[in-house]
Write an enzyme that holds these catalytic residues in place. Structure first.
Site, PDB file in Angstrom:
ATOM      1  N   TYR A  68       1.361   5.963  -0.822  1.00 24.80           N
ATOM      2  CA  TYR A  68       0.652   5.143   0.164  1.00 24.80           C
ATOM      3  C   TYR A  68       1.237   5.414   1.533  1.00 24.80           C
ATOM      4  O   TYR A  68       2.464   5.495   1.691  1.00 24.80           O
ATOM      5  CB  TYR A  68       0.816   3.653  -0.177  1.00 24.80           C
ATOM      6  CG  TYR A  68       0.168   2.718   0.827  1.00 24.80           C
ATOM      7  CD1 TYR A  68      -1.223   2.645   0.945  1.00 24.80           C
ATOM      8  CD2 TYR A  68       0.940   1.902   1.655  1.00 24.80           C
ATOM      9  CE1 TYR A  68      -1.815   1.781   1.870  1.00 24.80           C
ATOM     10  CE2 TYR A  68       0.351   1.044   2.568  1.00 24.80           C
ATOM     11  CZ  TYR A  68      -1.024   0.980   2.673  1.00 24.80           C
ATOM     12  OH  TYR A  68      -1.607   0.131   3.574  1.00 24.80           O
ATOM     13  N   ASP A  78       7.532  10.330   4.506  1.00 21.29           N
ATOM     14  CA  ASP A  78       7.208   8.938   4.794  1.00 21.29           C
ATOM     15  C   ASP A  78       8.274   8.077   4.128  1.00 21.29           C
ATOM     16  O   ASP A  78       8.225   7.826   2.926  1.00 21.29           O
ATOM     17  CB  ASP A  78       5.804   8.598   4.291  1.00 21.29           C
ATOM     18  CG  ASP A  78       5.398   7.179   4.671  1.00 21.29           C
ATOM     19  OD1 ASP A  78       6.263   6.420   5.158  1.00 21.29           O
ATOM     20  OD2 ASP A  78       4.220   6.820   4.472  1.00 21.29           O
ATOM     21  N   LYS A 113       9.444  -1.145   7.645  1.00 25.16           N
ATOM     22  CA  LYS A 113      10.083  -2.132   6.764  1.00 25.16           C
ATOM     23  C   LYS A 113      11.542  -2.424   7.162  1.00 25.16           C
ATOM     24  O   LYS A 113      11.758  -3.125   8.132  1.00 25.16           O
ATOM     25  CB  LYS A 113       9.912  -1.700   5.305  1.00 25.16           C
ATOM     26  CG  LYS A 113       8.393  -1.632   4.976  1.00 25.16           C
ATOM     27  CD  LYS A 113       8.015  -1.549   3.538  1.00 25.16           C
ATOM     28  CE  LYS A 113       6.525  -1.766   3.367  1.00 25.16           C
ATOM     29  NZ  LYS A 113       5.716  -0.582   3.154  1.00 25.16           N
TER      30      LYS A 113
HETATM   31  C1  LIG Z   1       4.393  -0.065   3.785  1.00 26.38           C
HETATM   32  C2  LIG Z   1       4.168   1.400   3.923  1.00 26.38           C
HETATM   33  C3  LIG Z   1       3.350   1.954   4.916  1.00 26.38           C
HETATM   34  C4  LIG Z   1       2.532   1.112   5.836  1.00 26.38           C
HETATM   35  O1  LIG Z   1       3.316   0.311   6.641  1.00 26.38           O
HETATM   36  P1  LIG Z   1       2.644  -0.993   7.350  1.00 26.38           P
HETATM   37  O2  LIG Z   1       3.717  -1.500   8.233  1.00 26.38           O
HETATM   38  O3  LIG Z   1       2.268  -1.903   6.223  1.00 26.38           O
HETATM   39  O4  LIG Z   1       1.458  -0.490   8.084  1.00 26.38           O
HETATM   40  C5  LIG Z   1       3.289   3.324   5.037  1.00 26.38           C
HETATM   41  N1  LIG Z   1       3.982   4.121   4.202  1.00 26.38           N
HETATM   42  C6  LIG Z   1       4.759   3.631   3.226  1.00 26.38           C
HETATM   43  C7  LIG Z   1       5.523   4.558   2.352  1.00 26.38           C
HETATM   44  C8  LIG Z   1       4.863   2.256   3.042  1.00 26.38           C
HETATM   45  O5  LIG Z   1       5.605   1.776   2.038  1.00 26.38           O
END
Ligand SMILES: *Cc1c(COP(=O)(O)O)cnc(C)c1O
Length: 429
Positions: free
Chosen positions: A142, A237, A265
């Site tokens: 994601y 990511d 995060k």
């Molecule tokens: C949570 C997440 C996102 C998106 O971040 P948001 O702050 O919710 O837009 C993108 N990549 C990864 C791997 C994530 O866990």
């Protein structure tokens, strides 16, 4: 008196599905969502009601737990100093220097307000740098909700993609290729066929948004070689794994050198902070030095910057990442032993302070097609059993659980007993 149920009824009238982010609606576990009035340490407190040991931790940012007193003090001071300037301030500089001094692959960093924004911007930089248009993403990873990332493997021809959301224009689909995790041959074929048009490969090096899908380091190394040989950029990511799987995330752990990396995060300690970062020559393509436009009214918000720095510094000063990883490994070993004593075929997958439960599968689940088909239905029972015993798990069997520094021995022992009991009651996975 307001209860979670009455609040949800009201919320349904004014907000789509009653929520501001879909998983919060409990659709995948059933029932009516809980409304929390406050959090402290490892616990969340329901409006007018009881408390729960929280393994969701806001889906990852709260590595110190809820309302850590040291961070709260910093946040209060920051608010007293004013909460947005739309101008230069020293706090983002301090956080940027803290990070660049520790993570050699971060030569420059740009702060934004969400992981989605970070990914969107990193992809734009990659396309500008390479003059190519395609990006490769993996099924089960994601990357937020930018159009180009809301795609899945399509049916029929290999490599064909389909939108995973309505409203994504067909024009976007042609530029995203979707590959399977842990498949050496498929990714090699994609590079053979389309290598010269691929601007970047984006991957969660520790996929943690569709269960916890542990990847083979050799497979990741293979992927990096394919990128290097074809001139495609590697974007890690690390929005979940960054500052969670150790200070340097998976890049450090696996010795990978990303061209670009995204954080979110933990980097903001629970405030809306994210970042994209990486090689200086690439980041210098970004405005105002370069031709890639990206801006944000609330970017590098001073409260978020100060909270982020306080969170990372406290983890660093207390050897927090090592301690928390060890604590999580021990907790998971005890859970495994508890499930085994009850004859329950449940696997506890763990990496650093992240864990995920699924029915025993006899092999390591590295791809979404390896997730046992009973996951959704079983987790629904487990979730409600845990809830009834005062443990709040993430409200979907495809989300992972997080420990924080506030999950001490006493909390974890209470949680272990509750989870084993809930699993016994939930029956065969
Ligand atoms: C949570 C997440 C996102 C998106 O971040 P948001 O702050 O919710 O837009 C993108 N990549 C990864 C791997 C994530 O866990």
């Amino acid at each position: 008196m307001s209860t979670s149920a009455t609040l949800f009824e009201r919320a349904l009238r004014v907000t789509p599905g009653g929520v501001h982010s879909p998983v919060r609606a409990f659709r995948s576990v059933g029932g009516s969502p809980i409304f929390f009035a406050r959090g402290a340490g490892a616990r969340l407190f329901e409006v007018g009601g009881g408390s729960y040991i929280d393994f969701c931790q806001s889906f990852g940012p709260l590595i110190l737990g809820h309302a850590d007193p040291d961070v709260a003090r910093v946040a209060h001071e920051a608010v007293d100093d004013g909460w947005s300037f739309g101008a230069c301030e020293p706090y983002s500089l301090q956080l940027a220097e803290w990070i660049t001094h520790r993570l050699p692959w971060v030569e420059r960093i740009r702060f934004v307000s969400s992981g989605t924004e970070a990914v969107m911007s990193a992809l734009r930089v990659a396309r500008a740098a390479t003059g190519r248009s395609s990006v490769v993403k993996f099924e089960g990873c994601y990357h937020g909700h930018a159009d180009a990332m809301l795609v899945q493997a399509g049916s029929g021809l290999a490599g064909r993609v389909a939108a995973s959301s309505a409203g994504v224009p067909d024009g976007v689909l042609g530029d995203t290729l979707v590959a399977r995790l842990d498949d050496d041959d498929e990714i090699a074929r994609i590079f053979e066929r389309s290598g010269s048009t691929i601007a970047a490969v984006i991957i969660e090096p520790l996929p943690a948004n569709y269960g916890l899908l542990l990847q083979r380091p050799e497979w990741l190394a293979h992927l990096v070689r394919l990128c290097r040989n074809s001139g495609a950029l590697l974007i890690l990511d690390e929005v979940i794994s960054g500052f969670r799987a150790g200070c340097g995330g998976m890049a450090q752990e696996l010795g990978l050198t990303p061209d670009l990396v995204t954080y979110g995060k933990v980097i903001g300690g629970g405030f809306p902070v994210a970042a994209y970062a990486g090689r200086g020559d690439l980041m210098d393509l970004v405005a105002p030095v370069g031709p890639v436009y990206q801006a944000g009214t609330l970017s590098a918000n001073p409260v978020g910057m100060r909270v982020g720095l306080a969170t990372l510094s406290k983890m660093d000063a207390s050897d927090g990442w090592n301690a928390l990883g060890g604590r999580t490994a021990r907790f998971c070993a005890e859970l495994r032993a508890g499930f085994a004593r009850a004859d329950l075929p449940i696997d506890v997958v763990q990496h650093a302070s992240i864990f995920w439960l699924h029915r025993r599968s006899g092999h390591i689940v590295r791809r979404i097609d390896g997730i046992p088909p009973t996951q959704g239905a079983w987790y629904r029972r487990l979730f409600h059993g845990a809830l009834a015993r005062g443990v709040y798990l993430p409200p979907s069997g495809f989300e992972v659980c997080f420990l924080s520094m506030a999950h001490d021995a006493e909390v974890l022992e209470t949680a272990r007993v509750a989870l084993v009991q809930a699993a016994i009651e939930a029956g065969t996975p």
